[in-house]
Design a protein around this motif. Structure first.
Motif, short mmCIF file in Angstrom:
data_model
loop_
_atom_site.label_atom_id
_atom_site.label_comp_id
_atom_site.label_asym_id
_atom_site.label_seq_id
_atom_site.Cartn_x
_atom_site.Cartn_y
_atom_site.Cartn_z
N ASP A 20 -3.94 0.82 -0.91
CA ASP A 20 -3.86 2.24 -0.56
C ASP A 20 -2.59 2.42 0.27
OD1 ASP A 20 -4.09 4.82 0.40
OD2 ASP A 20 -6.27 4.71 0.59
N LEU A 21 -1.54 2.86 -0.40
CA LEU A 21 -0.22 2.87 0.23
C LEU A 21 -0.17 3.79 1.43
CD1 LEU A 21 2.64 1.77 0.06
CD2 LEU A 21 3.21 3.66 -1.46
N THR A 22 -0.72 4.98 1.32
CA THR A 22 -0.66 5.94 2.41
C THR A 22 -1.38 5.41 3.65
OG1 THR A 22 -0.58 7.75 0.81
CG2 THR A 22 -1.17 8.31 3.08
N ALA A 23 -2.59 4.90 3.45
CA ALA A 23 -3.35 4.38 4.59
C ALA A 23 -2.71 3.14 5.18
CB ALA A 23 -4.79 4.08 4.15
N ARG A 68 4.43 -0.34 -2.47
CA ARG A 68 3.16 -1.02 -2.60
C ARG A 68 3.35 -2.54 -2.59
NH1 ARG A 68 1.49 1.68 -6.62
NH2 ARG A 68 0.18 3.12 -5.44
N LEU A 93 0.58 2.33 5.23
CA LEU A 93 1.79 2.68 5.98
C LEU A 93 1.47 3.43 7.26
CD1 LEU A 93 4.16 3.75 3.06
CD2 LEU A 93 4.10 1.57 4.28
N SER A 94 0.42 4.23 7.24
CA SER A 94 0.09 5.00 8.44
C SER A 94 -0.60 4.15 9.51
CB SER A 94 -0.80 6.19 8.08
OG SER A 94 -2.01 5.73 7.50
N ILE A 149 7.26 4.13 -5.40
CA ILE A 149 5.87 3.90 -5.03
C ILE A 149 5.49 2.44 -5.25
CG2 ILE A 149 3.51 4.58 -5.45
CD1 ILE A 149 5.21 6.72 -4.11
#
Length: 566
Positions: free
Chosen positions: A69-72, A346, A74-75, A342
């Motif tokens: 889950d790239l967004t989670a 990832r 990185l955040s 993306i």
């Protein structure tokens, strides 16, 4: 449960059986174009006891099996994974299933073989018989339904009783069948030309689901009959032959036994029904479901494909500029390469903690060259059909007129099939490129308006010109195919001399060169009698040999199209 006549009745019963045992039956192969008839089936899918998940023919591995889950990630600065569509049992709905690539078919088949409870609904929208679902999936789907010829007036809303289906699912584990039933189904599958061992096992599972749906604890004859019509009959590739009769003269029957006659009369009809062989009953059920002429057409198409032919589509090419997107690969940012941002992020995400600890620079994101992922696309090249026509001899004008008509008929479908056409004529001492690659029907008619004939047969020169044109067209991104039309032996060598032996050797060398370059070809013999030398030339080319004496434009166009689509 017996199975009444009617396609839609089989659809309703099949979907109810699938709702009882979706994982055991594997799923449904639904061949139908997009429209209200297919929508009737789609409306009933929510009644299946699993969540619906929609796929597409070009879905990637990360969507299927899960990934980062790239967004989670990185955040939060920590590796966060997400589950794929195959993580939990589900009803997998696959539209445009006829476009499924072999890799995706293998992955879905593997997921179904693991017994994780998946059920696949493959919606086949193919317009031509050869546009169909991959065999790896059809072999694993119990139900095969073809609704292309079904009118809307013969359909109705499918009744799905949720409570009855739940009770049938609870009853299913206790449903039993005799051991001989599977043997009878296997023998029946062999007689119908079904070469898959999964088919009789799926038929048995369908019979058990139908028995559970009817409230029975054992599979009876009606359940097996319905299962044969739902599972085995749509897979049939041949019409079963009747057993040969005994040639020996009939013998006189023994004298009747009065006591035996009394027993037969007392037992009556019940004994005759009990003594009927199950295989014969199931065979008649299969014959009643699928017409004999359709079985003959299936067998004919199978024989045509087995005989060899020319691929009906252009070659697939991979690049990084345009076409259908395919999974990206690790690569370098060379000239023309396009970075998949993306996928690159990832690939770099799992290593951020280690790289931050080892790095002497403070930055929020550490990306290295090994993380680079390059976009890739796949496109099909245009196909070029090169006609090589013999224009020598007294009948040259007739053959050119036939070739002209065939070319014009083929060009009528060029826009749909993405074909280009070229024409090479050989006569006298040399060959001439009469028509360069084109899709213009007007230009074709203008170029073919007049061509003088006569002279020798420089077959080698015609093949050489076709080879040079094929090399040029392949360099321009086309997929060339050579179609040779002639009725005589070569008698003019490449140097222009009238030497039959040398001309045959030159023609053979050109044929070897065409085959060595991997160009498909076909040889059409338009002579009054089949010519052995042309058959030998076709063998050298590795091409089909098609004798067509007195062929007109329609027969010629039909033969070429059949060879291209085989």
């Amino acid at each position: 449960m017996s199975l009444p006549d009617g396609v839609w009745t089989r659809v309703e019963i099949g979907l109810n059986a699938l709702a009882v045992d979706p994982a055991g039956l594997g799923g449904l192969w639904l061949r139908a174009r997009s429209g209200p008839v297919r929508d009737r089936v789609i409306e009933a899918l929510p009644a299946l006891p699993l969540p619906l998940k929609r796929l597409h023919p070009s879905i990637g591995d990360e969507q299927l099996f899960g990934g980062i889950d790239l967004t989670a990630t990185l955040s939060s600065g920590k590796l966060v994974e997400r589950a794929g569509l195959l993580a939990e049992p589900a009803i997998l709905v696959l539209p445009m299933a006829e476009r499924t690539q072999p890799g995706l078919a293998a992955r879905l088949a593997g997921a179904m073989d693991q017994g994780t409870g998946h059920c696949l609904i493959a919606m086949d929208e193919g317009a031509e018989p050869q546009e169909t679902l991959p065999a790896a999936l059809t072999d694993r789907l119990a139900l095969h339904l073809d609704l292309d010829a079904l009118p809307w007036g013969q359909t109705e809303r499918i009744a799905m009783d949720t409570d009855a289906l739940a009770a049938a699912r609870a009853r299913l584990p206790g449903v039993r069948a005799d051991d001989k039933v599977l043997e009878d189904l296997t023998v029946l599958a062999v007689r119908l030309g079904i070469d898959s061992l999964r088919a009789p096992m799926l038929a048995l599972k369908a019979a058990k689901a139908l028995a559970a749906l009817a409230g029975n604890d054992a599979v009876d004859q009606d359940d097996l009959t319905a299962a044969v019509q739902l599972v085995l009959a749509p897979r049939a590739t041949q019409f079963p032959e009747e057993p040969a009769e005994d040639d020996q003269p009939p013998q006189d029957p023994p004298p009747p036994d009065p006591e035996q006659g009394d027993r037969d009369q007392n037992e009556g009809e019940a004994q005759s029904l009990d003594d009927l062989p199950l295989q014969d009953i199931l065979l008649e059920a299969a014959k009643a479901t699928l017409p004999a002429d359709l079985l003959a057409n299936l067998a004919a198409r199978k024989a045509q494909r087995a005989g060899g032919g020319i691929s009906g589509a252009g070659a697939k090419r991979k690049g990084n500029r345009r076409g259908r997107p395919i999974p990206s690969r690790r690569g370098r940012l060379d000239t023309g390469a396009r970075l998949d941002v993306i996928s690159t992020l990832r690939a770099a995400a799992p290593w951020q903690t280690i790289r931050k600890r080892e790095s002497s620079f403070e930055r929020s994101l550490h990306i290295r060259t090994d993380d680079f992922r390059i976009k890739r696309f796949e496109e099909k090249s245009d196909r070029l059909l090169i006609f090589v026509v013999d224009a020598s001899g007294s009948a040259a004008m007739t053959r050119l007129a036939e070739a002209k008509g065939a070319v014009e008929l083929l060009l009528a479908e060029a826009y749909a099939r993405r074909d280009h056409v070229a024409l090479v004529a050989f006569r006298g001492e040399a060959a001439e490129l009469l028509l360069p690659p084109t899709r213009s029907l007007v230009q074709t008619k203008r170029r073919l308006a007049a061509l003088p004939g006569g002279g020798g047969t420089p077959l080698a020169a015609g093949l050489k010109t076709a080879l040079e044109l094929a090399i040029q067209s392949k360099g321009r991104g086309m997929t060339p195919t050579v179609a040779l039309l002639t009725d005589g032996r070569a008698n003019i060598a490449l140097d222009g001399t009238a030497n039959r032996a040398l001309a045959a050797e030159d023609a053979e060398r050109m044929a070897i060169a065409i085959r060595a370059n991997g160009y498909p070809a076909m040889v059409i013999d338009m002579g009054q009698r089949p010519e052995r030398s042309l058959k030998a030339l076709a063998d050298t080319l590795g091409a089909p040999y098609i004798p067509l004496p007195r062929a007109d434009a329609n027969r010629l166009s039909t033969a070429v199209s059949a060879a291209l689509d085989a």
